[in-house]
Motif scaffolding. Structure first.
Motif, PDB file in Angstrom:
ATOM      1  N   THR A   1       4.865   7.014   1.999  1.00  0.00           N
ATOM      2  CA  THR A   1       5.529   5.828   2.554  1.00  0.00           C
ATOM      3  C   THR A   1       4.788   4.559   2.125  1.00  0.00           C
ATOM      4  OG1 THR A   1       4.249   6.036   4.590  1.00  0.00           O
ATOM      5  CG2 THR A   1       6.460   7.004   4.591  1.00  0.00           C
ATOM      6  N   GLU A   2       5.520   3.454   2.108  1.00  0.00           N
ATOM      7  CA  GLU A   2       4.935   2.188   1.668  1.00  0.00           C
ATOM      8  C   GLU A   2       4.673   1.257   2.838  1.00  0.00           C
ATOM      9  OE1 GLU A   2       7.521   0.537  -1.277  1.00  0.00           O
ATOM     10  OE2 GLU A   2       6.532   1.690  -2.871  1.00  0.00           O
ATOM     11  N   VAL A   3       3.584   0.529   2.754  1.00  0.00           N
ATOM     12  CA  VAL A   3       3.275  -0.497   3.749  1.00  0.00           C
ATOM     13  C   VAL A   3       3.280  -1.836   3.020  1.00  0.00           C
ATOM     14  CG1 VAL A   3       1.599  -1.336   5.431  1.00  0.00           C
ATOM     15  CG2 VAL A   3       1.729   1.108   4.939  1.00  0.00           C
TER      16      VAL A   3
ATOM     17  N   TYR B   1       0.860  -1.192   0.000  1.00  0.00           N
ATOM     18  CA  TYR B   1       0.000   0.000   0.000  1.00  0.00           C
ATOM     19  C   TYR B   1       0.887   1.229   0.000  1.00  0.00           C
ATOM     20  CZ  TYR B   1      -3.990  -2.848   1.720  1.00  0.00           C
ATOM     21  OH  TYR B   1      -4.996  -3.765   1.884  1.00  0.00           O
ATOM     22  N   LYS B   2       0.418   2.269  -0.663  1.00  0.00           N
ATOM     23  CA  LYS B   2       1.093   3.568  -0.559  1.00  0.00           C
ATOM     24  C   LYS B   2       0.253   4.473   0.314  1.00  0.00           C
ATOM     25  CE  LYS B   2       4.366   4.162  -4.199  1.00  0.00           C
ATOM     26  NZ  LYS B   2       4.092   3.028  -5.122  1.00  0.00           N
ATOM     27  N   ARG B   3       0.865   4.971   1.376  1.00  0.00           N
ATOM     28  CA  ARG B   3       0.155   5.923   2.219  1.00  0.00           C
ATOM     29  C   ARG B   3       0.138   7.287   1.549  1.00  0.00           C
ATOM     30  NH1 ARG B   3       2.727   4.012   7.089  1.00  0.00           N
ATOM     31  NH2 ARG B   3       1.359   2.567   8.182  1.00  0.00           N
ATOM     32  N   ALA B   4      -0.752   8.157   2.046  1.00  0.00           N
ATOM     33  CA  ALA B   4      -0.890   9.506   1.481  1.00  0.00           C
ATOM     34  C   ALA B   4       0.453  10.256   1.525  1.00  0.00           C
ATOM     35  CB  ALA B   4      -1.956  10.276   2.238  1.00  0.00           C
ATOM     36  N   ASP B   5       1.239  10.004   2.570  1.00  0.00           N
ATOM     37  CA  ASP B   5       2.523  10.716   2.690  1.00  0.00           C
ATOM     38  C   ASP B   5       3.640  10.076   1.851  1.00  0.00           C
ATOM     39  OD1 ASP B   5       3.188   8.419   4.036  1.00  0.00           O
ATOM     40  OD2 ASP B   5       3.489   9.362   5.982  1.00  0.00           O
TER      41      ASP B   5
END
Ligand SMILES: Nc1ncnc2c1ncn2[C@@H]1O[C@H](COP(=O)(O)OP(=O)(O)OP(=O)(O)O)[C@@H](O)[C@H]1O
Ligand SMILES: [Mg+2]
Length: 339
Positions: free
Chosen positions: A25-27, A19-23
């Motif tokens: 960063t990747e999860v 997942y790509k967060r809004a900021d």
């Protein structure tokens, strides 16, 4: 498609979800999952919050596009042949989504139409699902008058409406009372026993995984860290019982742990945990206790207690824990399944 365990119904290969967060960063929610699920089995994903259970289920039900990899259901790729794959599959999502002002029957009819059912087939299937989930008496009542457990049952009913071969259930017992929970677990067992269905079940409760599953995949941080029957997984941790002697705030006598290790028969290791008080930093509070691992815990117990009593220490409580999936998780990760 067959092997010693039976016919493979679901093949998961190299599944990855980042997942790509809004900021920015990747999860890395799911990191390379390979898995076969056999026809007629209850397979459980057991893992703590955030382990990646819902993300995995969402990908293998075609609700979420994988970053990499694919899954096949009955030979149909969920990314390439979604229509055919989805026909075989019912999904009971973690978040309940029902129309609160509609009755149970109306909800089922609505979702049934979404699955492409209509006319006599729709009403026959709705009747059958109301019967199976034990909701007949309340079929005409609005679901916003239902308990959490009853809403769950409607939720499960929706997943079964189009008579799939396979059903995914994502933590279906969360937020329901113990009695409803029991009912849901019995329903899962009936799906396998009476309908010969295949169930992919997720939970963070080891008791549920232990009771229901033909096989369990323990999932942590997006990876399957252990896979097998409950018996096989427990064998991996050496089939040792854990004896826990609660000694409260009393001081541990010098040399007691060594004495236990050398004198009590059948013991593999003994250790002492000092008392921990509840604190704001989290972490679990517990009394001082001695933990002893032994192959046949109950046999070692009398000798162990005698030895401890001789030092003048009062044993406040004794707990014998047979090896379980919690112990497997603890050994694999160094953390408790429940925080
Ligand atoms: N849409 C999203 N965007 C960013 N991160 C996400 C998103 N959905 C899930 N995550 C993160 O991915 C990881 C796996 O989440 P997932 O919901 O799959 O876990 P889970 O095992 O189902 O947990 P739970 O027991 O809480 O339902 C977690 O770190 C979660 O915070
Ligand atoms: Mg989840």
């Amino acid at each position: 498609m067959a092997n010693g365990n039976g016919t493979v119904l679901v093949e998961v290969r190299g599944l990855v979800k980042t997942y790509k967060r809004a900021d920015g960063t990747e999860v890395k929610a799911v990191q390379n999952i390979d898995l076969d699920i056999y026809k007629g089995e209850i397979f459980s994903f057991l893992g703590p919050n955030g382990a990646g259970k819902t993300t995995t289920i969402s990908m293998i039900s075609g609700l979420l596009h994988p970053t990499q990899g694919d899954a096949k259901i009955g030979g149909f790729s969920i990314t390439q042949q979604a229509m055919s794959a989805k026909k075989l599959l019912g999904v009971v999502p973690q978040e309940i989504a029902l129309y609160p002002t509609l009755s149970a029957r109306q909800n089922l009819e609505f979702f049934g139409k979404m699955y492409g059912l209509h006319g006599k087939e729709l009403s026959a299937n709705v009747d059958e699902v109301l019967d199976f989930t034990d909701l007949k008496d309340r079929a005409k009542d609005r679901v916003d008058t239902f308990s959490g457990g009853m809403k769950r049952r409607v939720n499960i009913g929706i997943g079964l409406l189009h008579k799939p071969q396979l059903v995914y259930m994502d933590e279906p017992t969360v937020g329901v009372d113990p009695q409803s929970r029991r009912r849901i677990l019995d329903t899962v067992i009936r799906l396998r026993e009476e309908r010969k269905m295949t169930v992919l079940y997720t939970t963070h409760l080891m008791e549920e995984a232990q009771e229901l599953s033909n096989r369990v995949g323990i999932i942590d941080k997006g990876r399957i860290i252990a896979l097998g029957t409950v018996g096989e997984l427990i064998q991996q941790v050496g089939e040792e019982d854990r004896l826990v002697l609660n000694i409260g705030e009393q001081k541990l006598p010098d040399g007691l742990i060594e004495k236990i290790q050398t004198n009590v028969q059948g013991i593999t290791r003994a250790l002492y945990d000092a008392p921990v008080e509840a604190s704001d930093e989290g972490g679990s509070a517990h009394p001082g206790h001695i933990t002893v691992y032994a192959k046949r815990g109950r046999r070692a117990l009398p000798q162990l207690l005698q030895l401890v009593n001789e030092t003048g220490l009062d044993v406040l409580a004794v707990e014998v824990r047979e090896p379980d999936l919690e112990a497997v998780f603890l050994q694999m990760t160094g953390r408790a399944l429940r925080d």
